[in-house]
Design an enzyme around this catalytic site. Structure first.
Site, PDB file in Angstrom:
ATOM      1  N   LYS A  14      -4.282  -2.429   2.325  1.00  0.00           N
ATOM      2  CA  LYS A  14      -3.740  -2.807   1.017  1.00  0.00           C
ATOM      3  C   LYS A  14      -4.823  -3.202   0.023  1.00  0.00           C
ATOM      4  CE  LYS A  14       0.600  -2.478   2.366  1.00  0.00           C
ATOM      5  NZ  LYS A  14       1.464  -1.379   1.882  1.00  0.00           N
ATOM      6  N   LYS A  70      -5.514   0.267  -5.119  1.00  0.00           N
ATOM      7  CA  LYS A  70      -6.066   0.893  -3.923  1.00  0.00           C
ATOM      8  C   LYS A  70      -6.914   2.104  -4.300  1.00  0.00           C
ATOM      9  CE  LYS A  70      -1.820  -0.365  -1.443  1.00  0.00           C
ATOM     10  NZ  LYS A  70      -0.902  -0.502  -2.584  1.00  0.00           N
ATOM     11  N   GLU A 147       2.875   7.817  -1.035  1.00  0.00           N
ATOM     12  CA  GLU A 147       3.821   8.684  -1.730  1.00  0.00           C
ATOM     13  C   GLU A 147       4.085   8.161  -3.141  1.00  0.00           C
ATOM     14  OE1 GLU A 147       6.705  10.909   1.332  1.00  0.00           O
ATOM     15  OE2 GLU A 147       7.030   8.742   1.279  1.00  0.00           O
TER      16      GLU A 147
END
Length: 199
Positions: A14, A70, A147
């Site tokens: 994360k 990220k 996604e």
């Protein structure tokens, strides 16, 4: 480390350390590994884009919704794309695959609707994802499958023709303060009895 130990220790990162980059040697190895990914009838209806150039990666980050930090901080973002042109795909397999594989496609896949054929392409790309995540873990590289991206914007940024982005994977090395790492947040999965049966 054996594969079971890797499966227990691998996690979805994360928070990345932006100052630590994946070496060029490891990136070249990952490119070759992903090229060797399995697919039904060896169809390979995909392309993979390894992005590290700062301005391009920043543009992708801006199109990555809640995954922006990220992508910004990871060493690279790898964009997994499926072919989006059935005719182009058929030309490629006719030229490159053995007769038996082409015959299977013509008998079992080609009669489907265009949407179903493209869905089948996408399934193959997801096979490559599993292969890639495992390779990263084996090489000590952290990863985040995502996604949560704006697919059309990704396609525009990368100037894609004949292919469409399905998802992306950030890769790099975790920030020591990442609260999602197993040493801080133990990995949770359903118990084996709920998901695996011997018949």
């Amino acid at each position: 480390m054996d594969f079971l130990a890797l499966a227990k220790s691998r996690y979805t990162t994360k928070k990345y350390n932006p100052s630590k980059k994946v070496s060029e040697a490891d990136i070249e190895a990952l490119k070759e590994i992903i090229r060797l990914s399995p697919s039904s009838i060896n169809s390979q209806p995909w392309k993979f884009y390894f992005v590290s150039e700062n301005s391009l990666k920043s543009s992708l980050a801006d199109a990555s919704i809640f995954n922006k930090p990220k992508v910004d901080d990871a060493s690279h973002v790898v964009v997994f794309c499926a072919i989006d042109d059935v005719q182009l795909f058929e030309e490629k397999i006719q030229k490159n695959l053995p007769e038996g594989a082409v015959a299977y496609y013509k008998q079992h896949i080609k009669p489907l609707s265009e949407a179903e054929i493209k869905s089948w392409f996408g399934h193959q790309v997801y096979l490559a994802l599993g292969f890639f995540l495992s390779a990263c873990a084996a090489m000590g590289i952290d990863s985040t499958p995502m996604e949560g991206i704006e697919n059309e914007k990704y396609a525009e940024i990368l100037k894609l023709e004949g292919y469409k982005p399905l998802f992306a994977v950030a890769i790099g090395y975790r920030n020591v303060e990442d609260a999602n790492q197993p040493s801080v947040k133990p990995k949770y999965r359903f118990v084996a009895e709920d998901v695996v049966e011997s018949i």
